[in-house]
Design a protein around this motif. Structure first.
Motif, PDB file in Angstrom:
ATOM      1  N   LEU A  31       2.143  -0.692  -1.473  1.00  0.00           N
ATOM      2  CA  LEU A  31       1.768  -1.884  -0.727  1.00  0.00           C
ATOM      3  C   LEU A  31       1.617  -1.575   0.749  1.00  0.00           C
ATOM      4  O   LEU A  31       2.476  -0.959   1.350  1.00  0.00           O
ATOM      5  CB  LEU A  31       2.845  -2.965  -0.894  1.00  0.00           C
ATOM      6  CG  LEU A  31       2.713  -4.195  -0.005  1.00  0.00           C
ATOM      7  CD1 LEU A  31       1.547  -5.047  -0.482  1.00  0.00           C
ATOM      8  CD2 LEU A  31       3.982  -4.983   0.010  1.00  0.00           C
ATOM      9  N   ILE A  75      -3.118  -6.403  -1.448  1.00  0.00           N
ATOM     10  CA  ILE A  75      -2.070  -5.715  -2.192  1.00  0.00           C
ATOM     11  C   ILE A  75      -2.629  -5.344  -3.549  1.00  0.00           C
ATOM     12  O   ILE A  75      -3.578  -5.957  -4.034  1.00  0.00           O
ATOM     13  CB  ILE A  75      -0.817  -6.597  -2.357  1.00  0.00           C
ATOM     14  CG1 ILE A  75      -1.206  -7.979  -2.896  1.00  0.00           C
ATOM     15  CG2 ILE A  75      -0.064  -6.718  -1.063  1.00  0.00           C
ATOM     16  CD1 ILE A  75      -0.055  -8.905  -3.097  1.00  0.00           C
ATOM     17  N   ASP A  99       1.502  -2.321  -7.146  1.00  0.00           N
ATOM     18  CA  ASP A  99       2.488  -2.569  -6.104  1.00  0.00           C
ATOM     19  C   ASP A  99       3.274  -3.841  -6.366  1.00  0.00           C
ATOM     20  O   ASP A  99       4.470  -3.907  -6.160  1.00  0.00           O
ATOM     21  CB  ASP A  99       1.799  -2.680  -4.753  1.00  0.00           C
ATOM     22  CG  ASP A  99       2.406  -1.715  -3.743  1.00  0.00           C
ATOM     23  OD1 ASP A  99       1.707  -1.305  -2.835  1.00  0.00           O
ATOM     24  OD2 ASP A  99       3.580  -1.386  -3.905  1.00  0.00           O
TER      25      ASP A  99
END
Length: 947
Positions: free
Chosen positions: A8, A62, A66
């Motif tokens: 991330l 994102i 993640d």
């Protein structure tokens, strides 16, 4: 051991993962950047930064893998880690819960954040009854969207002409996984977890199951593939809380003594103000309650994709479907001080005022000739006051669901022209099949005083652990259903110009037909031996063997004593009480869905047809690149609104034929009469044409230093409940909220500029400055309207909060930083400062002055550890029951741990809200507490596999 997973970038941002980037990344702007999966965090950060550097627009994102690593169980929880993004755990007046429900961008309300899936709208449903009809916004409920369903999520902060309208300061696009993007012919990913809530554990609740599984296959030629994914997630929710349902101004004048020339004149207004004129205008709490909310929340669904691509890559089809269902059965018990009754008839023996608020009062057992004050002839008074009231509300099988079917197509006509298309249907439902509930009350002396997080309430002559002194008062049932659906289609094209600074031109058209309809039925009856509704007594309250609040109710220093709870959240007992009422309000749904029970005040329909077209050019030169274009949007709006008629329009036989004495207003259709009075239906139509120009510019000052600038006109449409003109009433306080079918769209001029310095392969410092000029915004005001009061069986004035258009402005700064430290350690941080207000100086809904994240991580040798702290300062929620409501400052610490046993198997431990931070709400100022909630800490233990 190196881990093959994506990292991330909450600060560096996955700029346009799966997003169409400019020609610096691909041959044309329609090229999609697939999920980047590289071994190790450093390589992942480096790739993400490179994508951000070459993007034309400012975006953050994102990735799906993640989300799986973070202690975040829905998409909104994960999005809060990004700069400028804030979340809240509720859509309206139900208060915050342990799971994020709505997302806002850069200080705007969630209703001004457009949420799409793969570029198209998604219809939504809300499980909570008030959100089904009272607060029906355009924001998407993220409680229906588990984090595992997506490939990546892109947050767009600077918009261009191709951006779907509906977001003022930004938009969120959830991008699902493509079968042809899988790295292997056959893929299996799965997880099994156990979820635990610390509050629920005190009630004996055990660990709850969480399952997710994905099967993917594609052929060897990479021309055909299929993905099928399912999820089942259950969690126990127990929320301890104190709720103050509103504040009202004390008003009145003292009695005037008789003189030789004038007679005695009784005082008017509240007796407390008559006895103490200095209290005139002071705000006093209407109801103070100890609320215990219990829920079993089960989210289950499936998503699947079939994808085909020609061998030369010139043609492509992708069919995607999604279904999510949330069962949110819940029970809410509330032991309340009935402040409005005391204010109307009683005089406290002592009281305390702070910040123009009556923060403490000692109400004696009522006497019309008390020692501290004698009521003059003609003044309010009576023989008894119910100082306590106990609500017991059940909502079995309260549900929400959302589904869609979407078909995407692509045709590369020539080397110069590519056409893409999209068509689909989406459907959302929020439903409360029934709400069997009842109340008891008691005549008592009672007092309240400030505590650490609210008020402590103490009855003086009733034992809160005993039913003695409490009597049956009221019973009701309700059914509400909200249906949201849309049919949409669009076609886009990219023309490769490649002539000097001009690179390509994008163009497209879109049409969507959207309908939101809400219908409700509500029936209530007074209980007791001599009631007018049933004519006979109900089951004695003491016969249900009431229990007490759990010992943990005072956890978190809520400042609330463990007061009596009649049924302990037992729906069977509640059913027994209501079923014992002769001719009661329960029974089959058909007994509720009757004309006399139709709650036309909260029922409405909005039909909207939207047309849009755009053209946008991409240009570039030495060290710079840009896009500029125009989007044109036509909104055709039809609002079907129920309006009240005079009492002489009441139809005694409940038919749709008006009495001869009734003059039906022109432009309305007489509908009939219900328990809420006679009403008619009117159609209010509007048409809006909006021109939305935009420009985005990026300049490389140096190789590692970028300057961006953008300007755009953006627009969003008002909430459906506002356009539908719905009214939600609280008879206990004679307050409510209403709509405005003549609201205009929200429009803004949005400016943004930023500097980004890439001082290392995986290091970044960036600063963004933004300004929103809101030419048309939606604020809230309070006015007085007359409605039928079921408690008094007569019409009465209500204080109603309703929306109206007003201008405003918003400005802010975003700062983000990421820095690998070494030896597997790293640090990410971001912060956003926003200042916003409307033309009258009032705060904007959803504007927190400060939002920030601090994340520390370690990942090496098969071990992954992450600590994430998120903070959001106070913000204005809106008006609830005609009183302002703000959420106080809130910070939460989360953690995750994973150990990679083998390259394909990992053990995980996640914890949400480790410090058990309390959610707090207040009215005009922090002294006026509206609510304090303790949601406990959530723990998740699991195993994840990938083959």
């Amino acid at each position: 051991m190196k881990l093959r997973r994506t990292m991330l970038i909450g600060t560096a941002s996955f700029a346009a993962l799966g997003f169409a980037v400019d020609s610096a990344m691909a041959a044309d702007s329609s090229t999609t950047v697939q999920e980047i999966v590289v071994p190790g965090i450093r390589q992942s950060l480096e790739k993400a930064i490179e994508i951000k550097r070459v993007s034309e627009n400012s975006v953050d994102a994102i990735s799906a893998t993640d989300i799986g690593k973070l202690p975040d169980k829905n998409i909104a929880d994960a999005l809060q880690r990004l700069p400028g993004v804030a979340i809240q755990g509720a859509a309206g007046g139900e208060g915050g819960f342990d799971e994020a429900d709505r997302v806002s961008i850069r200080g705007t309300s969630p209703s001004l954040t457009n949420v799409t899936i793969d570029g198209h709208d998604v219809s939504t449903g809300d499980w909570f009854i008030l959100d089904q009809y009272s607060v029906v916004g355009r924001s998407v409920s993220f409680t229906l969207l588990p984090s595992e369903i997506v490939q990546n999520v892109v947050v767009t902060k600077t918009q261009d002409a191709s951006t779907l309208e509906g977001g003022v300061s930004g938009a969120v696009d959830i991008q699902t996984r493509d079968p042809l993007g899988l790295s292997k012919t056959f893929t299996f990913e799965g997880s099994a977890e156990a979820a635990y809530n610390t509050n629920a554990g005190q009630h004996g609740s055990q660990w709850q199951p969480q399952f997710n599984g994905l099967l993917g296959w594609k052929n060897a030629d990479n021309t055909f593939g299929v993905i099928l994914q399912g999820f089942y997630e259950k969690r126990s929710v127990v929320r301890y809380g104190q709720e103050v349902l509103g504040y009202q101004a004390i008003s009145g004048t003292a009695p005037v003594a008789a003189t030789s020339t004038t007679a005695f004149v009784p005082g008017t207004g509240d007796p407390i103000a008559q006895a103490n004129p200095s209290l005139n205008g002071v705000q006093a709490p209407t109801l103070i309650g100890s609320s215990l909310f219990e829920q079993e929340r089960t989210r289950a669904g499936v998503t699947g994709t079939v994808q085909w691509r020609s061998s030369d890559g010139n043609e492509e089809l992708k069919l995607n479907g999604f279904y999510s269902h949330l069962n949110a059965t819940n029970y809410n018990d509330n032991y309340m001080l009935w402040g409005t009754n005391e204010l109307a008839k009683n005089i406290p023996t002592s009281f305390t005022v702070k910040n123009n608020t009556l923060v403490a009062a000692d109400w004696p057992e009522f006497s019309p000739t008390g020692t501290n004050f004698t009521f003059p002839t003609g003044s309010p008074g009576g023989s008894a006051i119910d100082g306590l009231i106990v609500d017991n509300i059940t909502r079995p099988n309260e549900t929400a669901e959302s589904y869609y079917f979407n078909l995407d197509g692509k045709w590369r006509v020539s080397d110069k022209l590519t056409i893409t298309g999209q068509v689909g249907y989406t459907h959302g439902v929020g439903e409360t099949p029934e709400q069997p509930s009842f109340e008891v009350d008691g005549v008592t002396g009672i007092n309240y005083a400030p505590s650490g997080n609210g008020f402590v309430v103490t009855p003086t002559n009733i034992n809160p652990q005993s039913p003695d002194g409490l009597a049956d008062d009221w019973s009701w049932n309700a059914r509400f259903i909200s249906v949201d659906k849309e049919v949409y289609g669009k076609m886009d094209g990219v023309w490769d110009v490649s002539d000097g600074i001009f690179k390509n031109v994008d163009f497209g058209v879109r049409i969507a037909n959207h309908t939101r309809q809400v219908d409700g039925w509500d029936r209530g009856c007074t209980l007791g031996a001599n009631n007018a509704c049933f004519g006979s007594p109900t089951m004695p309250f003491s016969a249900v063997n009431p229990t007490s609040y759990p010992a943990g109710f005072n956890a978190g220093a809520l400042g609330i004593p463990g007061l009596l709870i009649p049924i302990g959240g037992n729906p069977t007992t509640i059913g027994q009480i209501i079923d014992a009422i002769p001719g009661g309000v329960r029974g089959p749904i058909s007994a509720i869905v009757q004309p006399q029970n139709y709650y036309w005040l909260g029922s409405f329909k909005v039909q909207e047809t939207d047309y849009a077209g755009y053209v946008m050019a991409h240009v570039a030169g030495d060290r710079w690149r840009a896009n500029f274009g125009l989007r044109i949007v036509d909104t055709q709006e039809n609002n079907f609104v129920n309006v009240a008629l005079p009492s002489n329009c009441a139809s005694p036989d409940l038919t749709n034929t008006p009495p001869a004495t009734c003059a039906v207003p022109t432009g309305t259709t007489y509908e009939g009469t219900s328990a809420y009075g006679p009403y008619a239906l009117t159609k209010i139509s509007h048409n809006y044409l909006d021109f939305l120009p935009s420009v985005n510019f990026t300049y490389n000052i140096q190789e590692n230093l970028l300057w961006r600038a953008s300007a755009a006109e953006t627009m969003a449409r008002p909430d459906f409940s506002s356009l539908g003109g719905t009214v939600s009433l609280t008879d206990l306080t004679n307050t409510g909220s209403g709509g405005n079918p003549n609201l205009k769209p929200i429009k803004a001029t949005v400016l943004d500029t930023s500097l980004e310095y890439y001082y290392g392969p995986t290091s970044l410092v960036a600063v963004s400055v933004f300004y929103d000029n809101l030419q048309s915004y939606v604020g809230f005001g309070v006015n007085t309207q007359t409605y039928f009061d079921q408690l008094t069986n007569q019409f009465a004035p209500y204080h109603i909060s309703s929306p109206f258009n007003i201008s405003g402005e918003l400005e802010g700064v975003e700062v983000q930083w990421q820095q690998p430290i070494g030896w597997g350690f790293g640090l990410q941080a971001n912060g956003t400062w926003v200042d916003g207000h409307d033309a009258d100086g009032n705060p904007l809904i959803g504007t927190s002055k400060w939002v920030g994240n601090l994340v520390g991580y370690y990942e090496n040798h098969g071990v992954s550890v992450r600590l994430a702290y998120t903070y959001r300062s106070h913000f204005f929620v809106g008006l609830d029951r005609a009183s302002p409501e703000s959420q106080a400052n809130f910070g939460q610490l989360d953690a995750s741990f994973a150990y990679q046993i083998t390259p394909n198997v990992a053990l995980t431990v996640d914890a949400l809200n480790i410090t058990n931070s309390l959610l707090k709400y207040y009215a005009a100022n922090p002294t006026q507490v509206r609510a304090t909630y303790d949601n406990g800490t959530q723990l998740f233990l699991g195993v994840k596999v990938k083959f």
